[in-house]
Design a protein around this motif. Structure first.
Motif, mmCIF file in Angstrom:
data_model
loop_
_atom_site.group_PDB
_atom_site.id
_atom_site.type_symbol
_atom_site.label_atom_id
_atom_site.label_comp_id
_atom_site.label_asym_id
_atom_site.label_seq_id
_atom_site.Cartn_x
_atom_site.Cartn_y
_atom_site.Cartn_z
ATOM 1 N N THR A 295 0.832 -1.210 0.000
ATOM 2 C CA THR A 295 0.000 0.000 0.000
ATOM 3 C C THR A 295 0.861 1.252 0.000
ATOM 4 O OG1 THR A 295 -1.702 -1.184 1.228
ATOM 5 C CG2 THR A 295 -1.865 1.209 1.203
ATOM 6 N N LYS B 105 1.191 7.996 -6.168
ATOM 7 C CA LYS B 105 -0.013 8.788 -6.389
ATOM 8 C C LYS B 105 0.260 10.255 -6.089
ATOM 9 C CE LYS B 105 -3.147 4.928 -5.781
ATOM 10 N NZ LYS B 105 -4.296 4.356 -5.046
ATOM 11 N N ASP C 218 -10.526 8.279 -0.794
ATOM 12 C CA ASP C 218 -11.338 8.244 -2.014
ATOM 13 C C ASP C 218 -10.660 7.432 -3.107
ATOM 14 O OD1 ASP C 218 -13.440 9.721 -0.993
ATOM 15 O OD2 ASP C 218 -12.654 11.640 -1.697
ATOM 16 N N ALA C 219 -9.337 7.599 -3.232
ATOM 17 C CA ALA C 219 -8.601 6.880 -4.267
ATOM 18 C C ALA C 219 -8.638 5.371 -4.035
ATOM 19 C CB ALA C 219 -7.148 7.364 -4.312
ATOM 20 N N GLU C 220 -8.696 4.966 -2.765
ATOM 21 C CA GLU C 220 -8.746 3.540 -2.434
ATOM 22 C C GLU C 220 -10.179 3.032 -2.307
ATOM 23 O OE1 GLU C 220 -6.097 1.485 -2.185
ATOM 24 O OE2 GLU C 220 -4.892 3.193 -2.848
ATOM 25 N N SER C 221 -11.168 3.904 -2.598
ATOM 26 C CA SER C 221 -12.601 3.560 -2.495
ATOM 27 C C SER C 221 -12.973 3.112 -1.087
ATOM 28 C CB SER C 221 -12.958 2.462 -3.514
ATOM 29 O OG SER C 221 -12.719 2.912 -4.836
ATOM 30 N N VAL C 222 -12.367 3.773 -0.086
ATOM 31 C CA VAL C 222 -12.686 3.497 1.313
ATOM 32 C C VAL C 222 -13.723 4.530 1.761
ATOM 33 C CG1 VAL C 222 -11.813 3.341 3.679
ATOM 34 C CG2 VAL C 222 -10.395 2.557 1.758
ATOM 35 N N ALA C 223 -14.906 4.069 2.103
ATOM 36 C CA ALA C 223 -15.989 4.979 2.473
ATOM 37 C C ALA C 223 -15.806 5.499 3.894
ATOM 38 C CB ALA C 223 -17.331 4.264 2.343
ATOM 39 N N ARG D 233 -8.685 18.163 -5.658
ATOM 40 C CA ARG D 233 -7.460 17.385 -5.835
ATOM 41 C C ARG D 233 -6.332 18.222 -6.433
ATOM 42 N NH1 ARG D 233 -8.258 11.587 -5.940
ATOM 43 N NH2 ARG D 233 -10.382 11.104 -5.297
ATOM 44 N N GLY E 52 -13.310 3.769 7.498
ATOM 45 C CA GLY E 52 -12.749 4.983 6.897
ATOM 46 C C GLY E 52 -12.745 6.138 7.874
ATOM 47 N N GLU F 35 -7.588 -2.352 7.068
ATOM 48 C CA GLU F 35 -7.881 -3.586 6.321
ATOM 49 C C GLU F 35 -7.654 -4.829 7.176
ATOM 50 O OE1 GLU F 35 -5.507 -3.559 2.835
ATOM 51 O OE2 GLU F 35 -6.505 -1.815 1.929
#
Length: 331
Positions: A8, A15, A124-129, A210, A269, A326
């Motif tokens: 990760t 990024k 947001d980039a990792e789609s973690v709400a 961003r 998140g 995670e």
């Protein structure tokens, strides 16, 4: 977990958020004359904070306020607790003046707007709400930290002078609220709650978020490298504290987020963002507030350790909290 973290972390370095931070540090190390005017930097910060405040206000309007109570209380305890921890660790070490130790702990207890924004983008980039109102916890952590630091410094000064008396809290709170960072955030929060700013939010603030953050990360990288020179003027213990504090504080923040998860269903998140805020150190509102309220403290100690080392460590630790989430939270 270690392999997940390394994977990760390596991915996050590629990024924009961390890449621009590292790029700024490299430019400064190479002696580049590239610079972004201070007025533009402040404008970018104001826009970012307005966007964060607007988004949080819009979400709070639709949220169950009962869900906010536990995380807000935990954020307040974290802000004050981090300063008290620093007072009785860093502030007790040989060669560290109490005023300098308290001011340094105050900055590390307060919140960095840039680190919070970076955490939001990386989630947001990792789609973690995460709950949209979590950024509104910023002042719940920031203000208690600054108040605690100022009160501890004033109590120490009174003891040295042999005088006793109560410390007036209200002027400290008012002065903190008038700071540029909190003013912008709270204005956005109020507008999101009381007005209907969705159209301007979706068409202007959100699309720019961003891009503006990448500029801020570039400035933060250059600023961090330049502050290392200031840090060399004070004891090396500040450098050790600046490396360790974001990791220890982030773990405390993550633990508080886990407690909120158990009690209220707080999202993973949200726990990550709470860890990010706890790991961060104030880079906008904190330094001028403490400089005015604790004039005997050495800015080279608290600003140098915070901006020079603390902020980059906090930013680079965000992948750690993602990997930890995670591992700890069930899929």
């Amino acid at each position: 977990m270690i392999l997940d973290f390394l994977a990760t972390f390596g991915a996050q370095l590629q990024k924009p958020t961390l890449a621009f931070l590292i790029g700024g540090m490299v430019l400064a190390a190479l002696g580049s004359r590239f610079e972004i005017p201070d007025a533009i930097y402040r404008f970018v910060v104001a826009l970012l904070l307005l966007r964060i405040g607007l988004g949080a206000g819009i979400e709070i309007r639709e949220a169950d306020l009962a869900e906010l109570i536990v995380p807000a209380i935990l954020a307040m305890v974290l802000g004050a607790g981090i300063v008290l921890l620093g007072r009785f660790t860093l502030g007790k070490l040989p060669g560290v003046r109490v005023e300098d130790g308290v001011a340094t702990a105050g900055l590390f207890g307060a919140v960095s707007a840039s680190t919070l924004a970076a955490g939001m983008v990386m989630l947001d980039a990792e789609s973690v709400a995460f709950e949209g109102w979590v950024p509104a916890l910023y002042p719940f952590m920031d203000i208690p930290a600054l108040i605690t630091a100022i009160v501890l410094a004033q109590l120490h000064r009174k003891r040295k002078e042999g005088t006793e008396g109560r410390v007036a809290l209200w002027p400290i709170i008012v002065d903190s609220l008038r700071g540029a960072a909190l003013s912008a955030l709270l204005l956005g929060l109020a507008l999101g709650l009381l007005a209907r700013p969705e159209s301007v939010y979706e068409s202007f603030y959100d699309p720019l978020f961003r891009g503006l953050l990448s500029i801020l990360m570039l400035v933060m990288g250059m600023e961090a490298y330049s502050r290392l020179a200031e840090l060399r003027r004070v004891a090396h213990v500040y450098a050790a504290y600046a490396v360790a504090a974001p990791l220890v504080h982030g773990l405390l923040g993550f633990g508080a987020g886990y407690v909120a998860h158990v009690l209220t269903g707080f999202s993973p998140g949200g726990a990550v963002l709470l860890a990010v805020m706890a790991a961060s150190s104030s880079d906008i509102s904190g330094p001028p507030t403490l400089r005015a309220a604790i004039p005997t403290a050495n800015p080279s100690a608290y600003v140098g350790s915070s901006t020079g080392i603390g902020t980059p460590v906090a930013l680079l630790s965000i992948p750690l909290w993602l990997a930890l989430a995670e591992t700890v939270f069930p899929a």
